[in-house]
Scaffold this motif. Sequence first.
Motif, PDB file in Angstrom:
ATOM      1  N   ALA A   1      -7.271 -11.514   1.916  1.00  0.00           N
ATOM      2  CA  ALA A   1      -7.653 -11.160   0.553  1.00  0.00           C
ATOM      3  C   ALA A   1      -6.440 -11.355  -0.355  1.00  0.00           C
ATOM      4  N   PRO A   2      -6.613 -11.973  -1.517  1.00  0.00           N
ATOM      5  CA  PRO A   2      -5.456 -12.188  -2.399  1.00  0.00           C
ATOM      6  C   PRO A   2      -4.830 -10.891  -2.888  1.00  0.00           C
ATOM      7  N   TYR A   3      -5.629  -9.835  -2.966  1.00  0.00           N
ATOM      8  CA  TYR A   3      -5.121  -8.502  -3.314  1.00  0.00           C
ATOM      9  C   TYR A   3      -5.377  -7.587  -2.126  1.00  0.00           C
ATOM     10  N   HIS A   4      -4.437  -6.703  -1.850  1.00  0.00           N
ATOM     11  CA  HIS A   4      -4.511  -5.909  -0.622  1.00  0.00           C
ATOM     12  C   HIS A   4      -3.547  -4.742  -0.726  1.00  0.00           C
ATOM     13  N   GLY A   5      -3.746  -3.767   0.116  1.00  0.00           N
ATOM     14  CA  GLY A   5      -2.859  -2.609   0.129  1.00  0.00           C
ATOM     15  C   GLY A   5      -3.468  -1.493   0.941  1.00  0.00           C
ATOM     16  N   LEU A   6      -3.050  -0.262   0.644  1.00  0.00           N
ATOM     17  CA  LEU A   6      -3.552   0.876   1.403  1.00  0.00           C
ATOM     18  C   LEU A   6      -3.848   2.026   0.461  1.00  0.00           C
ATOM     19  N   ARG A   7      -4.761   2.885   0.905  1.00  0.00           N
ATOM     20  CA  ARG A   7      -4.999   4.158   0.226  1.00  0.00           C
ATOM     21  C   ARG A   7      -4.406   5.251   1.103  1.00  0.00           C
ATOM     22  N   ILE A   8      -3.461   5.987   0.534  1.00  0.00           N
ATOM     23  CA  ILE A   8      -2.818   7.070   1.271  1.00  0.00           C
ATOM     24  C   ILE A   8      -3.554   8.383   0.991  1.00  0.00           C
ATOM     25  N   LYS A   9      -3.188   9.408   1.708  1.00  0.00           N
ATOM     26  CA  LYS A   9      -3.715  10.730   1.399  1.00  0.00           C
ATOM     27  C   LYS A   9      -3.103  11.227   0.088  1.00  0.00           C
ATOM     28  N   SER A  10      -3.733  12.201  -0.526  1.00  0.00           N
ATOM     29  CA  SER A  10      -3.341  12.636  -1.858  1.00  0.00           C
ATOM     30  C   SER A  10      -2.005  13.377  -1.855  1.00  0.00           C
ATOM     31  N   LEU A  11      -1.474  13.577  -3.055  1.00  0.00           N
ATOM     32  CA  LEU A  11      -0.230  14.330  -3.205  1.00  0.00           C
ATOM     33  C   LEU A  11      -0.468  15.822  -3.390  1.00  0.00           C
ATOM     34  N   GLU A  12      -1.689  16.281  -3.134  1.00  0.00           N
ATOM     35  CA  GLU A  12      -1.919  17.715  -3.065  1.00  0.00           C
ATOM     36  C   GLU A  12      -1.109  18.286  -1.894  1.00  0.00           C
ATOM     37  N   ALA A  13      -0.729  19.550  -2.004  1.00  0.00           N
ATOM     38  CA  ALA A  13       0.198  20.143  -1.039  1.00  0.00           C
ATOM     39  C   ALA A  13      -0.218  19.963   0.425  1.00  0.00           C
ATOM     40  N   PRO A  14      -1.497  20.156   0.800  1.00  0.00           N
ATOM     41  CA  PRO A  14      -1.842  20.075   2.227  1.00  0.00           C
ATOM     42  C   PRO A  14      -1.675  18.680   2.841  1.00  0.00           C
ATOM     43  N   THR A  15      -1.769  17.622   2.029  1.00  0.00           N
ATOM     44  CA  THR A  15      -1.730  16.257   2.582  1.00  0.00           C
ATOM     45  C   THR A  15      -0.526  15.461   2.106  1.00  0.00           C
ATOM     46  N   ARG A  16       0.306  16.054   1.276  1.00  0.00           N
ATOM     47  CA  ARG A  16       1.414  15.312   0.640  1.00  0.00           C
ATOM     48  C   ARG A  16       2.361  14.685   1.652  1.00  0.00           C
ATOM     49  N   ARG A  17       2.830  15.487   2.592  1.00  0.00           N
ATOM     50  CA  ARG A  17       3.820  14.980   3.553  1.00  0.00           C
ATOM     51  C   ARG A  17       3.234  13.848   4.398  1.00  0.00           C
ATOM     52  N   ARG A  18       1.977  14.032   4.829  1.00  0.00           N
ATOM     53  CA  ARG A  18       1.360  13.002   5.668  1.00  0.00           C
ATOM     54  C   ARG A  18       1.134  11.709   4.881  1.00  0.00           C
ATOM     55  N   GLY A  19       0.665  11.836   3.659  1.00  0.00           N
ATOM     56  CA  GLY A  19       0.418  10.644   2.863  1.00  0.00           C
ATOM     57  C   GLY A  19       1.677   9.849   2.609  1.00  0.00           C
ATOM     58  N   LEU A  20       2.770  10.526   2.284  1.00  0.00           N
ATOM     59  CA  LEU A  20       4.019   9.826   1.980  1.00  0.00           C
ATOM     60  C   LEU A  20       4.654   9.247   3.242  1.00  0.00           C
ATOM     61  N   ARG A  21       4.483   9.913   4.388  1.00  0.00           N
ATOM     62  CA  ARG A  21       5.003   9.351   5.635  1.00  0.00           C
ATOM     63  C   ARG A  21       4.280   8.048   5.972  1.00  0.00           C
ATOM     64  N   THR A  22       2.979   8.025   5.805  1.00  0.00           N
ATOM     65  CA  THR A  22       2.214   6.804   6.072  1.00  0.00           C
ATOM     66  C   THR A  22       2.647   5.683   5.117  1.00  0.00           C
ATOM     67  N   LEU A  23       2.824   6.022   3.854  1.00  0.00           N
ATOM     68  CA  LEU A  23       3.264   5.020   2.883  1.00  0.00           C
ATOM     69  C   LEU A  23       4.621   4.452   3.266  1.00  0.00           C
ATOM     70  N   GLU A  24       5.551   5.313   3.640  1.00  0.00           N
ATOM     71  CA  GLU A  24       6.892   4.849   3.999  1.00  0.00           C
ATOM     72  C   GLU A  24       6.850   3.934   5.222  1.00  0.00           C
TER      73      GLU A  24
END
Length: 423
Positions: A145-168
Amino acid sequence: MSLEDLIDELDRRLADADAALAADYPGDRGARQPVHTVYVPADKYDGNTVSDWGAEARAALEQYGGCAAELAEALELPPGLADEVYERVRAKLAREPIEDLRIDFEDGYGTRSDEEEDAAAVAAARALTQSMRAGATAEGAGAAAPYHGLRIKSLEAPTRRRGLRTLELFVRELSAAGGLTDGFVITLPKVTSVEQVEAMVTVLAALEREYGVPELKFEIQVETPQAILGSDGTALISRMIKAGAPRVTGLHYGTYDYSASLGVAAAYQSMEHPVADHAKDVMQLAAAGTGVFVSDGSTNVLPVGDRDAVHAAWRLHLRLVRRSLARGIYQGWDMHPAQLPTRFVATYLFYREGLNEAALRLRAYLGQGESGYLDEPATAVALAGFVLRGLDCGAVDPVEVDKLIGVDLAALAQLARRPGRGR
């Protein structure tokens, strides 16, 4: 005071307002907007996903709409309309079945152990790189696909750490493999505050410094009432765009989370519910003139089951896509391979049906004929933009533009005020 002195004084008084207008409303950024975003759960994504979706979409079209006449009957189209687009859609499904792909680590993926999501993030980034490398070859049509990426978990407190770890992990893997392209974008879901957007900007800047990658972009997913109306009575989505500029590239409406958060019963949650229309109206107003794209959501009625069920779901999807296009929302979500035929049929019909009139009016605007309309410059921009969108997705061919309007693509882009038009 002379007129020149008065004008100089006004220039001084309005300098700050002029600068703010230019900064906050830079206009079209000259980029192609994909007609859809396809969400694939991370554990179901691999390097063959795009080509597999294309094959499944073509199989569905063959099984349930094997020729133009059969498709017209299934979709209840007037005679002749399907003839206009049928072969174009078949070719699109082979060449570029997915325009924008999002590997989903949020609702579509769910909550897993840290070890499992870590492994999935690394595997998905490697698979995405594999797909793009295959798509860059002459034999790889339809592989990426010419455009692509990922959807991480939200930056709400319960999912913030997990979402940013996946992004990194994802960015680290992509950068190491040389897989970060200008088509890469991150989706930030369930945004509830301007501060979350500011935090995302901080995170992306840190990743850029750490891995030496180009500027990272992201989309804001509008799934909460707080994004539309803050506790102070303001439209926070407008402030979010400003807080994230120029990294924010899109606003994506989340049909079901948003509707549910307003108490709409499940049976009535849809892209055309009044609460959905209100939210998208606000999104369009906030994004107007900023260069930020607006995307509609999805329908959860999938084209699966027997022939009647597939045709009913196709008719619904076709109608909803055409409705969004008529409202000036040129992108939506697709959740199943069998939705791709109706995504492109609806989109291609929209541009094919309007092509001749748009061309006639543009020729008249350029002094090359008469159309019965006295179009102003802003309307000419919209007409040229309409034709460019048709070209971008494959509904319209360059030779048709030259024949019908008498201008080349560069001149058309100038008319649309998109001189830097690219991907």
